[in-house]
Motif scaffolding. Structure first.
Motif, PDB file in Angstrom:
ATOM      1  N   ARG A 108     -16.189  45.072 -20.664  1.00 40.28           N
ATOM      2  CA  ARG A 108     -15.185  43.980 -20.649  1.00 40.28           C
ATOM      3  C   ARG A 108     -15.785  42.678 -22.619  1.00 40.28           C
ATOM      4  N   LEU A 109     -16.829  41.964 -22.286  1.00 38.88           N
ATOM      5  CA  LEU A 109     -17.800  41.615 -23.458  1.00 38.88           C
ATOM      6  C   LEU A 109     -17.245  42.841 -25.154  1.00 38.88           C
ATOM      7  N   VAL A 110     -17.905  43.973 -24.669  1.00 42.11           N
ATOM      8  CA  VAL A 110     -17.965  44.460 -25.515  1.00 42.11           C
ATOM      9  C   VAL A 110     -16.638  45.221 -26.301  1.00 42.11           C
ATOM     10  N   ALA A 111     -15.756  45.122 -25.286  1.00 46.85           N
ATOM     11  CA  ALA A 111     -14.167  45.334 -26.019  1.00 46.85           C
ATOM     12  C   ALA A 111     -13.662  43.687 -26.373  1.00 46.85           C
ATOM     13  N   GLU A 112     -14.207  42.174 -25.843  1.00 48.70           N
ATOM     14  CA  GLU A 112     -14.155  40.992 -26.822  1.00 48.70           C
ATOM     15  C   GLU A 112     -14.656  41.547 -27.870  1.00 48.70           C
ATOM     16  N   LEU A 113     -16.192  42.035 -27.968  1.00 46.07           N
ATOM     17  CA  LEU A 113     -16.740  42.101 -29.663  1.00 46.07           C
ATOM     18  C   LEU A 113     -15.837  42.646 -30.743  1.00 46.07           C
ATOM     19  N   GLU A 114     -15.108  43.544 -30.678  1.00 46.30           N
ATOM     20  CA  GLU A 114     -14.303  43.719 -31.710  1.00 46.30           C
ATOM     21  C   GLU A 114     -15.519  45.304 -32.292  1.00 46.30           C
ATOM     22  N   GLY A 115     -16.748  45.212 -31.741  1.00 47.75           N
ATOM     23  CA  GLY A 115     -17.307  46.691 -33.000  1.00 47.75           C
ATOM     24  C   GLY A 115     -18.231  45.697 -33.430  1.00 47.75           C
ATOM     25  N   CYS A 116     -18.447  44.607 -33.060  1.00 51.70           N
ATOM     26  CA  CYS A 116     -19.393  43.900 -33.994  1.00 51.70           C
ATOM     27  C   CYS A 116     -21.044  44.652 -33.350  1.00 51.70           C
ATOM     28  N   ARG A 117     -22.216  44.285 -33.861  1.00 54.22           N
ATOM     29  CA  ARG A 117     -23.722  44.481 -33.477  1.00 54.22           C
ATOM     30  C   ARG A 117     -23.158  43.980 -32.579  1.00 54.22           C
ATOM     31  N   TRP A 118     -24.397  44.658 -31.518  1.00 53.81           N
ATOM     32  CA  TRP A 118     -25.201  43.905 -30.776  1.00 53.81           C
ATOM     33  C   TRP A 118     -26.511  44.540 -29.509  1.00 53.81           C
ATOM     34  N   THR A 119     -27.513  43.998 -29.775  1.00 46.86           N
ATOM     35  CA  THR A 119     -28.376  43.994 -28.593  1.00 46.86           C
ATOM     36  C   THR A 119     -28.437  43.972 -26.819  1.00 46.86           C
ATOM     37  N   PHE A 120     -29.169  45.325 -26.810  1.00 46.60           N
ATOM     38  CA  PHE A 120     -28.641  45.254 -24.887  1.00 46.60           C
ATOM     39  C   PHE A 120     -30.111  44.825 -24.390  1.00 46.60           C
ATOM     40  N   HIS A 121     -30.335  43.568 -23.731  1.00 44.53           N
ATOM     41  CA  HIS A 121     -31.803  43.099 -24.198  1.00 44.53           C
ATOM     42  C   HIS A 121     -32.047  43.391 -23.022  1.00 44.53           C
ATOM     43  N   ARG A 122     -32.966  42.741 -22.434  1.00 43.48           N
ATOM     44  CA  ARG A 122     -34.211  43.116 -21.390  1.00 43.48           C
ATOM     45  C   ARG A 122     -34.440  43.693 -19.699  1.00 43.48           C
ATOM     46  N   ALA A 123     -32.395  43.482 -19.872  1.00 43.73           N
ATOM     47  CA  ALA A 123     -32.378  43.681 -18.439  1.00 43.73           C
ATOM     48  C   ALA A 123     -32.731  45.154 -17.802  1.00 43.73           C
ATOM     49  N   LEU A 124     -32.739  46.343 -19.372  1.00 40.05           N
ATOM     50  CA  LEU A 124     -33.423  47.391 -19.532  1.00 40.05           C
ATOM     51  C   LEU A 124     -34.593  46.723 -19.030  1.00 40.05           C
ATOM     52  N   ASP A 125     -35.451  46.243 -18.917  1.00 36.97           N
ATOM     53  CA  ASP A 125     -36.946  46.868 -18.196  1.00 36.97           C
ATOM     54  C   ASP A 125     -36.653  46.313 -16.763  1.00 36.97           C
ATOM     55  N   ARG A 126     -34.917  45.930 -16.420  1.00 38.27           N
ATOM     56  CA  ARG A 126     -35.231  45.472 -14.502  1.00 38.27           C
ATOM     57  C   ARG A 126     -34.496  46.727 -14.354  1.00 38.27           C
ATOM     58  N   ALA A 127     -33.796  48.101 -14.716  1.00 44.46           N
ATOM     59  CA  ALA A 127     -33.356  48.565 -14.238  1.00 44.46           C
ATOM     60  C   ALA A 127     -33.667  49.651 -13.486  1.00 44.46           C
ATOM     61  N   ALA A 128     -33.201  50.272 -12.633  1.00 44.92           N
ATOM     62  CA  ALA A 128     -32.915  50.938 -11.438  1.00 44.92           C
ATOM     63  C   ALA A 128     -33.561  52.411 -12.094  1.00 44.92           C
ATOM     64  N   ASP A 129     -33.015  52.748 -13.395  1.00 44.87           N
ATOM     65  CA  ASP A 129     -33.828  54.188 -13.848  1.00 44.87           C
ATOM     66  C   ASP A 129     -33.060  53.793 -15.231  1.00 44.87           C
ATOM     67  N   ARG A 130     -34.127  53.673 -16.309  1.00 43.38           N
ATOM     68  CA  ARG A 130     -33.706  53.432 -17.686  1.00 43.38           C
ATOM     69  C   ARG A 130     -33.404  54.495 -18.071  1.00 43.38           C
ATOM     70  N   ASP A 131     -33.209  55.545 -18.177  1.00 39.52           N
ATOM     71  CA  ASP A 131     -33.019  56.712 -19.292  1.00 39.52           C
ATOM     72  C   ASP A 131     -31.614  56.662 -19.006  1.00 39.52           C
ATOM     73  N   ALA A 132     -31.043  56.840 -17.030  1.00 38.92           N
ATOM     74  CA  ALA A 132     -29.942  56.947 -17.045  1.00 38.92           C
ATOM     75  C   ALA A 132     -28.950  55.232 -17.307  1.00 38.92           C
ATOM     76  N   ALA A 133     -29.751  54.160 -17.569  1.00 37.92           N
ATOM     77  CA  ALA A 133     -29.186  53.311 -17.837  1.00 37.92           C
ATOM     78  C   ALA A 133     -28.870  53.024 -19.213  1.00 37.92           C
ATOM     79  N   ARG A 134     -29.724  53.894 -20.299  1.00 37.47           N
ATOM     80  CA  ARG A 134     -29.255  54.440 -21.585  1.00 37.47           C
ATOM     81  C   ARG A 134     -28.354  55.569 -21.752  1.00 37.47           C
ATOM     82  N   LYS A 135     -28.300  56.349 -20.862  1.00 38.54           N
ATOM     83  CA  LYS A 135     -26.881  56.588 -21.150  1.00 38.54           C
ATOM     84  C   LYS A 135     -25.547  56.959 -20.641  1.00 38.54           C
TER      85      LYS A 135
END
Length: 233
Positions: A108-135
Motif C-alpha cells: 500500500r505504501l509503495v503504491a502511494e510512492l509511485e515509483g520513488c526509490r526506497w530502503t527496506f530498513h532494519r525490519a530485515l534483521d528481525r525477519a523470521a527468514d531473511r532470504d524469504a523476505a528478500r524474495k
C-alpha cells in the motif's frame, strides 16, 4: 560510474544536515524521536532540511516503535503529505506477528510512492527468514536498498551474514540486487572487512555524534568516516 562508497547519515534537523553534508555524507536519513528508533519527521522539518542541503534525503515512514505497521491508513496519509512536500526517497519496512514481511502494508505504501526509490530498513534483521523476505520484496518498484546490521544484535554479530549477502549479490542471486547499506552498531573497525567483502553502503547515526544523541551531528566525525571509506576503497 564512481566506485565511491555511499555514506548515509541520520539527520534530525537542518543543523545535523548541514554538518553531515559538510563532512562528506552522500545522503541523509530523516527521522525524529530516536528513543523510538526513528519515526517520521514533520513536513516542516523536511522542508527546512531540504532547503538547507542539496544531497538526497530519505524520509522514514514509521509512526511507532517496533516493526508492526499499525495504522496503515495513517501511514499512507503521511506518505502522501511528504510527497506533496517534495519528498521523493523513503525508508520503510514492516513485519507481521510471525516475523514475515507485512506485504499488505508495504505494498500500500509503495503504491502511494509511485515509483520513488526506497530502503527496506532494519525490519530485515528481525525477519523470521531473511532470504524469504528478500524474495517476497524483490519485484516491488523502487526498492533499491536494504538497511541491515546482519543481525538484530548489531554488526558485530551480523558481520558473517552481511558478507554472505554481499557475496550473494555479486553472484546475482534473486532478491539480492538492492544495495546493502550496513548500519546498526557500525564502527570504523568494521569498515575494512565490509569493503573487502564488496559492501558499498554505510549508514551511521550515533557514530556521527560522539557526544551522544542530545548533541548535533559532528562534521569532524562524518569527515573521519568519509576518509576511512575513501581510503579503504
Amino acid at each position: 560510474m564512481s566506485d565511491r562508497a555511499l555514506l548515509e547519515v541520520i539527520a534530525l534537523d537542518a543543523e545535523d544536515a548541514i554538518a553531515a553534508r559538510a563532512g562528506g555524507a552522500d545522503r541523509l536519513e530523516l527521522v525524529t524521536d530516536m528513543a523510538a528508533d526513528g519515526l517520521t519527521p514533520s513536513r516542516e522539518t523536511y522542508g527546512r532540511i531540504r532547503a538547507a542541503v542539496d544531497i538526497p534525503l530519505r524520509v522514514m515512514l514509521r509512526l511507532a516503535d517496533g516493526f508492526a505497521a499499525g495504522d496503515v491508513d495513517a501511514l499512507v496519509r503521511v506518505a502522501r503529505e511528504m510527497r506533496a512536500e517534495g519528498a521523493d526517497e523513503f525508508v520503510l519496512g514492516f513485519l507481521d506477528a510471525a516475523g514475515h514481511v507485512d506485504l499488505v502494508a508495504v505494498e500500500r505504501l509503495v503504491a502511494e510512492l509511485e515509483g520513488c526509490r526506497w530502503t527496506f530498513h532494519r525490519a530485515l534483521d528481525r525477519a523470521a527468514d531473511r532470504d524469504a523476505a528478500r524474495k517476497q520484496l524483490a519485484d516491488l518498484p523502487g526498492l533499491d536498498t536494504y538497511l541491515t546490521a546482519g543481525s538484530a544484535a548489531g554488526v558485530d554479530e551480523g558481520l558473517p551474514t552481511l558478507l554472505a549477502e554481499a557475496a550473494a549479490a555479486r553472484r546475482g542471486e534473486p532478491g539480492y540486487a538492492p544495495r546493502l547499506l550496513v548500519g546498526g552498531g557500525l564502527q570504523l573497525e568494521h569498515v575494512p572487512a565490509l569493503l573487502a567483502g564488496g559492501v558499498t553502503g554505510f549508514h551511521i547515526g550515533g557514530a556521527a555524534r560522539p557526544a551522544g544523541w542530545s548533541a548535533p551531528v559532528s562534521q569532524a566525525a562524518v569527515r573521519e568516516w568519509r576518509a576511512a571509506l575513501d581510503a579503504g576503497a
